[in-house]
Design an enzyme around this catalytic site. Structure first.
Site, mmCIF file in Angstrom:
data_model
loop_
_atom_site.group_PDB
_atom_site.id
_atom_site.type_symbol
_atom_site.label_atom_id
_atom_site.label_comp_id
_atom_site.label_asym_id
_atom_site.label_seq_id
_atom_site.Cartn_x
_atom_site.Cartn_y
_atom_site.Cartn_z
ATOM 1 N N LYS A 81 -19.830 -25.460 -5.037
ATOM 2 C CA LYS A 81 -20.514 -24.238 -5.111
ATOM 3 C C LYS A 81 -21.830 -24.542 -3.025
ATOM 4 C CE LYS A 81 -24.391 -21.460 -6.460
ATOM 5 N NZ LYS A 81 -25.559 -21.411 -8.033
ATOM 6 N N SER A 156 -25.048 -16.780 -10.550
ATOM 7 C CA SER A 156 -25.286 -17.037 -9.563
ATOM 8 C C SER A 156 -23.920 -18.043 -9.045
ATOM 9 C CB SER A 156 -26.339 -17.229 -8.157
ATOM 10 O OG SER A 156 -26.796 -18.969 -8.890
ATOM 11 N N SER A 180 -27.259 -19.864 -14.153
ATOM 12 C CA SER A 180 -26.540 -19.538 -13.550
ATOM 13 C C SER A 180 -24.941 -20.128 -12.918
ATOM 14 C CB SER A 180 -26.976 -19.517 -11.717
ATOM 15 O OG SER A 180 -26.950 -18.638 -11.080
HETATM 16 N N1 GLN Z 1 -29.429 -14.840 -12.439
HETATM 17 C C1 GLN Z 1 -30.822 -15.188 -12.566
HETATM 18 C C2 GLN Z 1 -31.238 -15.204 -11.262
HETATM 19 O O1 GLN Z 1 -30.872 -14.134 -9.829
HETATM 20 C C3 GLN Z 1 -30.376 -17.101 -12.516
HETATM 21 C C4 GLN Z 1 -29.578 -17.638 -10.939
HETATM 22 C C5 GLN Z 1 -29.861 -18.620 -11.222
HETATM 23 O O2 GLN Z 1 -29.458 -19.387 -12.495
HETATM 24 N N2 GLN Z 1 -29.417 -19.684 -10.272
HETATM 25 O O3 GLN Z 1 -32.754 -15.371 -10.606
#
Ligand code: GLN
Length: 488
Positions: A81, A156, A180
């Site tokens: 990532k 994400s 994420s």
């Molecule tokens: N969807 C969550 C956010 O936008 C989690 C994101 C993540 O785990 N990096 O904060």
């Protein structure tokens, strides 16, 4: 053999390598070819360095020929990532802010992979700075769900899940601050885990919300997730929150087969807003466990209703402070025109960050500001303790909790972008584990009538990774959901 190669799990590839039936160069080539064929449509990768990947594969083959293979991951590709540092490769967090930035060092997890001979390759797409649940906040490109290209892969770590689902790589690393890794794994029909906070060093993971961030593995089988977790877990002096605790052999260390498991089903995780097909699939999984000898009972996590609000206060507060370093001076995007120093900060940040990142910085700055700190940030910290206590209380009665990973399957691109709140509500089942610091595994547990994957989540005690992997494996053996492939 190329088709055969890309369809194999990392563990299967390791056996073929050990038997001399395939070379690492052949494995890497097959995945590069696959990526070239499908990634225009899928969009999982921001970039990859073909020559560098093949060089690593060649080195692995040479090692093996001279009898010095470094372990089961030697010669196996692991895609990364765009939030993890790989020396000499771009590190962009899918943001304009870091365009052109090349990492001068390797993250701890990358060092570990290299020590074990894995091929570290590619930069996987994500929501900008890991903020989002659909990968639509990437400033680089859109990523599609391999099961339906009109739909999002989740986020994400959308690139991590989509690349593994699309057979572009057998293994990928993502990061999970509020879901994420798990949520995109569930949207793309693959397996993903957020380990216990402190299980994996965050050194070289670009910080979003430091008290919640954890690196997590993504793969097409539970064993592969176990393999990758074991490879990157462990103490590192450069991250003071990484814990000094022995890393077990997650692949082979299952508890005795006759263990009497106690599973809890939190009633708050099946309330309003859950898609009926998701609920039905998770209900069937619950039945499977009770049929196969687990004792299943309902439990309560009474503070669940405050989790989303608590998370979005703590995560944004930490983000506002972590992202203060992007000032256009030391690295990253710098505005071409500025009147003075302060204006340079303003212009560079205004141009470099996308809308969602700005929204979070503003929100986080607000909840930390004097006069509001007690009402928001301090209170959120208190509620966080209550949420953690809910989980620990539940684990006095049961070994693990079974829940859906996401209330809905993959949604259409653009469907939720206009309403940030609706996007935040997607995280309702995953953020509890981050707030509590406990591990969570997402594994495929069914498909909708329209052919979209559904994921279930198994939550465990702190450092209970082995237990939830073992439960995941029991389910995986009894079903063929991880065997299905999208039509690409
Ligand atoms: N969807 C969550 C956010 O936008 C989690 C994101 C993540 O785990 N990096 O904060």
């Amino acid at each position: 053999m190329s088709d055969g190669i890309i369809d194999k799990t990392a563990i299967e590839l390791g056996t073929l390598l050990a038997d001399g039936r395939v070379s690492s160069v052949e494995i890497m080539r097959a995945h590069i070819d696959r990526t070239r064929t499908v990634d225009d449509a899928v969009g999982a990768f921001i970039s990859f360095d073909e020559q560098d990947a093949l060089n690593q594969a060649t080195a692995s083959d040479e090692r093996r020929r001279s009898g010095g293979a470094l372990g089961p991951l030697d010669g196996i590709p692991v895609a990364i990532k765009d939030v993890l540092a790989v020396r000499g490769q771009p590190l962009g967090c899918a943001s304009k802010m870091l365009k052109g930035f090349v990492s001068p060092y390797d993250a701890h997890v990358v060092e570990r992979l290299r020590q074990q001979g894995a091929i570290v390759w590619g930069r996987l797409n994500m929501d900008e700075f890991a903020m989002g649940s659909s990968t639509e906040n990437s400033a680089m490109r859109a990523t599609s769900n391999p099961w339906d290209l009109e739909r999002v892969p989740g986020g994400s770590s959308g690139g991590s899940a989509a690349s593994v689902a699309a057979l572009e790589t057998p293994l990928a690393l993502g990061s999970d601050t509020g879901g994420s890794v798990r949520q995109p794994a569930s949207f793309c029909g693959v397996v993903g885990m957020k380990p216990t906070y402190g299980r994996i060093s965050r050194y070289g993971l670009v910080a979003f919300a430091s008290s919640l961030d954890q690196v997590g593995p993504v793969a097409r089988s539970v064993d592969d997730v176990a393999l990758l977790l074991g490879a990157v877990a462990g103490h590192d002096g450069r991250d003071s929150t990484s814990v000094e605790q022995v890393v077990p052999d997650y692949v082979h260390g299952d508890p005795p087969a006759d263990r009497k498991w106690k599973l809890g089903v939190p009633r708050e995780y099946f309330g309003a807003g859950i898609d009926p097909e998701v609920k039905a699939a998770v209900d069937r999984a619950i039945e499977f466990y009770s049929r196969t000898g687990c004792e299943v009972s309902e439990v309560s996590l009474p503070n669940t209703e405050y989790a989303v609000a608590t998370y979005y206060i703590i995560a944004t507060a930490e983000a506002s402070s972590n992202l203060a370093r992007y000032d256009g001076v030391r690295y990253g995007h710098r505005a071409a025109k500025a009147e003075d120093g302060v204006d340079l900060y303003f212009q560079s940040r205004a141009e470099g960050f996308g809308a969602e990142v700005k929204r979070r910085i503003i929100l986080g700055t607000y909840v930390l500001s004097s006069g509001y700190y007690d009402a928001y940030y301090l209170r959120a910290q208190k509620v966080r303790t209550l949420i953690r206590r809910d989980f620990l209380n539940a684990f006095e009665k049961v070994d693990a909790l079974l829940t859906p990973t996401s209330p809905v399957p993959a949604f259409r691109r653009g469907e939720r972008t206009s309403d940030p709140l609706e996007m935040y509500l997607c995280d309702i089942y995953t953020i509890g584990a981050n707030l509590a610091g406990i591990p969570g595994l997402s594994i495929p547990c069914g498909f909708t009538e329209g052919g979209l994957p559904i994921g279930m989540q198994i939550l465990g005690r702190p450092f209970g990774e082995q237990e939830i992997l073992s439960l995941g494996k029991q389910f995986e053996i009894g079903h063929e959901f991880t065997e299905r492939r999208p039509d690409l």
